[in-house]
Every structure is written in structure tokens, then in C-alpha cells.
Design an enzyme around this catalytic site. Structure first.
Site, PDB file in Angstrom:
ATOM      1  CD  GLU A 105       2.980  -0.914   7.680  1.00  0.00           C
ATOM      2  OE1 GLU A 105       3.139  -0.863   8.915  1.00  0.00           O
ATOM      3  OE2 GLU A 105       3.129   0.074   6.943  1.00  0.00           O
ATOM      4  CD  GLU A 106       2.520   3.397   5.730  1.00  0.00           C
ATOM      5  OE1 GLU A 106       2.373   3.798   6.890  1.00  0.00           O
ATOM      6  OE2 GLU A 106       3.610   3.370   5.138  1.00  0.00           O
ATOM      7  CG  ASP A 151      -0.202  -0.098   2.538  1.00  0.00           C
ATOM      8  OD1 ASP A 151       0.780  -0.872   2.608  1.00  0.00           O
ATOM      9  OD2 ASP A 151      -0.595   0.590   3.501  1.00  0.00           O
TER      10      ASP A 151
HETATM   11 ZN   LIG Z   1       5.085   3.916   6.413  1.00  0.00          ZN
HETATM   12 ZN   LIG Z   2       6.434   1.206   5.506  1.00  0.00          ZN
END
Ligand SMILES: [Zn+2]
Ligand SMILES: [Zn+2]
Length: 389
Positions: free
Chosen positions: A135-136, A78
Site C-alpha cells: 500500500e505504501e 506492508d
Molecule cells: Zn502509511
Molecule cells: Zn497506512
């Protein structure tokens, strides 16, 4: 190390792929284009593909020989909701979205390793190439685990890699123990009684109470937590009143922030202590208080033997340029949810000098293509060593 010729030969393709991903960033759980490219490249290389875990997640599995051991390698796909300001030929084509954390590079490295290993097949066992969404801060790893990742693909060890400015592109850092902090959020709402700014005695002022709370907040780290245990408590948001109404004391103040730690004990302590202070201040001022503490991501604590194997692979690729005492970061990574299900190690790959604009989440950030060789060679070495044929 002399890089395997096949890695060398694939570099122009991987560089072009990385720049194409950079130009087409997608936010968490929206990685339709990216996951489509990942799946078709894995399929083309001859891997078994599973799609749909966590929505846009992709798992490619490569099995060779009769080895019983299975390992999982993680890449995140992402981008971030922020504009790209630097001019480059492959600048983001999506307004307000950019690969400012280098996940375009992580995806490329893992695809490069899968392509190489599918051709050479110089190992015995099973490798799960895990491409995670979001992930963010959007919870992609947790969602993949909840959707049954480790039921479908049991792993004896899991590994994650992140690029790191400040290390050279032929350098890596592999360190046992804590590497990333837990990342939790909290909110405190002081509910008083709004009144005329000239007549505070007729109400109950939540703004003054907030001031006491905020000035005492840092005593948690300074006085309550063991000085040998790292911890961070930050207030990052305050909402109250209206700058157009400077004669009005508002009813309530909402404060929110983050809490970071490397152990369950300190994490629990931060949750308790922030609440204790908030309730204490509310009692002092005779007002009400609401409190929430949301556990988002556990800490990433590198497992001893998984770290030893990762360090050996890094040494094979980088020789003496492996940092084994890299200081932990107070950032978080939801790789932690994978590492709760199998012994895990999270390693850093150099991204070149940490100068202005070359730091994570900066609007000019860019994954360094010079690091592709090192990153692909690391994944390859790890698989060939841990699943030795
Ligand atoms: Zn990041
Ligand atoms: Zn990262």
C-alpha cells in the site's frame, strides 16, 4: 456494546499475532512471511484461499447461506523502509524496516474477523477478505485489480479501515464524501546552458529560472483552483549543481514534487497548471523544459450508501463515539483502486492520543492493541448487518 464472547476469547491470540507481525515487518511486494501466516490462518479457519494476486496478495472467501450479495474487506500488509527507534519487546527484527503505519494491526483485525465469522457463520452471502501487498506507494491495490481481483471475486461493496491517532481506541470516524486525496507526482527539468559563474551572460542560467518557477508555483492553489476546492502542490526535491563547484552554473535543474486533490476536475487542473507555469518560465528565460505528471492514486471518496452501512456498524460497536464529519486527509491510500470497482467506504479506527512519536510514519509509531476489540467487532458487525441471515 457487549463484544461477542468469541472475539473476547480470541484477543490474547490476536495481540500476540499483531506483535509478531510488528517484529517481522516486510516491504511492499515482499510480504512472503506475512502473507504465508495470513493464508495459513485463513485456511485453518476453513476459508477458501486464493494467493498470488499482486504477487503476495491473499484473498480468503467465506460463504454462508444462500445470500447473493458479496462484499470485500481490505487490509494492507506492508511496512515502511525506515528504522524503528522505540524500545519495545516486539521491536522490529529487520534493520531499516518497520510497521510505522499500523498495517500489522489492520492485518490482525481482518484475520480476527475472519476467524470469528468462520465459527459463528451468522450471515448469508459472501465475504472476500482481501489482504493486499504494497500500500505504501508501491502500487499493490492497482496490481491486484490488474491481476483480475474483481473478475475472480466480484464485490457489491468494498470497505477499508485505517488506524488514526487522535481518536480513542473505542472511537471510529465514518464520513461520506472525500476522505483521502489523489496522490500524483510531477517533475520539471529546466535545461539551460552551463557556464562560468562569473560569466552568466555566456550561458543560460536554469537556476534563476527555477527560482521564478518555485515562487509562482503556489499561485496555482491560490489563484487558479476554485477556493472552495482543496488542493496541494508541493515541490519536494531540487537537484542542481554541486556544492564543491560554486563557480559553475549547471546545465540543468530537476525539480519534483507531489499534487493532491479530491476531484478529477482539480486533478486535471493541477496537471495542466504546473506544466503551464514551467513552460511559461522556460519561455521567459529562453531555455528548454521537460515535464512529467504521473497519476499514481485516485482520491478516496466514500460512497453514500456504503458509508451509511459502515456508520451503522461503527455505531453498533462504538455507540455515540462515532465521528461522522471527520475532515479529509491530504494523504492518499490505494484502496481508491478497489473503490473504483465497487461502491466503497474507508473508515478510521482510533489508535489513542496523537502525541509525539505516536503519529503515522514516525520511527516510534505503534499500532495500539487496545483497538483490536473495536476493529474486529466493527468488521463483524458490518458483515452481520450487511449480509443479514
Ligand atoms: Zn502509511
Ligand atoms: Zn497506512
Amino acid at each position: 456494546m457487549h463484544l461477542p464472547d468469541l472475539v473476547q476469547a480470541d484477543l490474547p491470540f490476536l495481540r500476540a499475532l499483531r506483535q509478531d507481525l510488528h517484529a517481522h515487518p516486510e516491504l511492499g511486494f515482499e510480504e512472503e512471511r506475512t502473507s504465508g501466516i495470513v493464508a495459513s490462518l485463513l485456511e485453518e479457519a476453513g476459508l477458501a484461499i486464493h494467493r498470488g494476486l499482486g504477487g503476495t496478495g491473499v484473498v480468503g472467501t467465506l460463504q454462508c447461506g444462500d445470500g447473493k450479495r458479496a462484499i470485500g474487506l481490505r487490509a494492507d500488509m506492508d511496512a515502511l523502509a525506515m528504522p524503528e527507534t522505540a524500545e519495545r519487546p516486539y521491536k522490529s527484527k529487520m534493520p531499516g524496516k518497520m510497521h510505522a503505519c499500523g498495517h500489522d494491526g489492520h492485518t490482525t483485525l481482518l484475520l480476527g474477523a475472519a476467524r470469528y465469522l468462520a465459527r459463528t457463520r451468522n450471515f448469508s452471502g459472501k465475504v472476500h477478505f482481501i489482504f493486499q501487498p504494497a500500500e505504501e506507494g508501491r502500487g499493490g491495490a492497482k496490481k491486484m485489480v490488474e491481476d483480475g481481483l474483481f473478475g475472480l471475486f466480484p464485490c457489491d461493496a468494498v470497505y477499508g479501515l485505517h488506524n488514526m491517532p487522535g481518536l480513542a481506541t473505542d472511537e471510529m470516524a465514518v464520513t461520506a464524501g472525500p476522505q483521502l486525496a489523489s496522490s500524483d507526482t510531477w517533475t520539471v527539468t529546466f535545461n539551460g546552458i552551463g557556464t562560468h559563474g562569473a560569466k552568466p551572460h555566456l550561458g543560460k542560467d536554469p537556476i534563476t529560472a527555477s527560482g521564478y518557477f518555485l515562487t509562482s508555483l503556489q499561485t496555482i492553489v491560490g489563484r487558479a483552483v476554485d477556493p472552495l476546492q482543496p488542493a496541494v502542490v508541493s515541490a519536494c526535491s531540487i537537484q542542481a549543481g554541486d556544492p564543491r563547484a560554486l563557480n559553475v552554473i549547471p546545465d540543468s535543474v530537476e525539480i519534483g514534487g507531489t499534487a493532491r486533490a479530491y476531484s478529477d476536475h482539480v486533478r486535471d487542473q493541477l496537471e495542466r497548471e504546473i506544466e503551464r507555469l514551467a513552460r511559461g518560465v522556460a519561455v521567459m528565460f529562453g531555455i528548454d523544459v521537460g515535464y512529467t505528471f504521473r497519476r499514481r492514486i485516485p482520491p478516496v471518496v466514500n460512497h453514500t450508501t456504503a458509508t451509511e452501512r459502515a456508520a451503522m456498524a461503527a455505531q453498533t460497536v462504538c455507540g455515540a463515539k462515532v465521528v461522522t464529519n471527520f475532515p479529509p486527509s491530504t494523504a492518499g491510500d490505494d484502496f481508491a483502486f478497489f473503490a473504483e470497482n465497487a461502491p466503497g467506504a474507508y473508515v478510521w479506527l482510533g489508535n489513542g492520543p496523537a502525541v509525539d512519536g505516536a503519529l503515522h510514519h514516525n520511527t516510534a509509531y505503534d499500532f495500539n492493541d487496545e483497538a483490536i476489540e473495536t476493529g474486529v467487532a466493527f468488521w463483524v458487525a458490518l458483515v452481520e448487518q450487511e449480509l443479514r441471515a
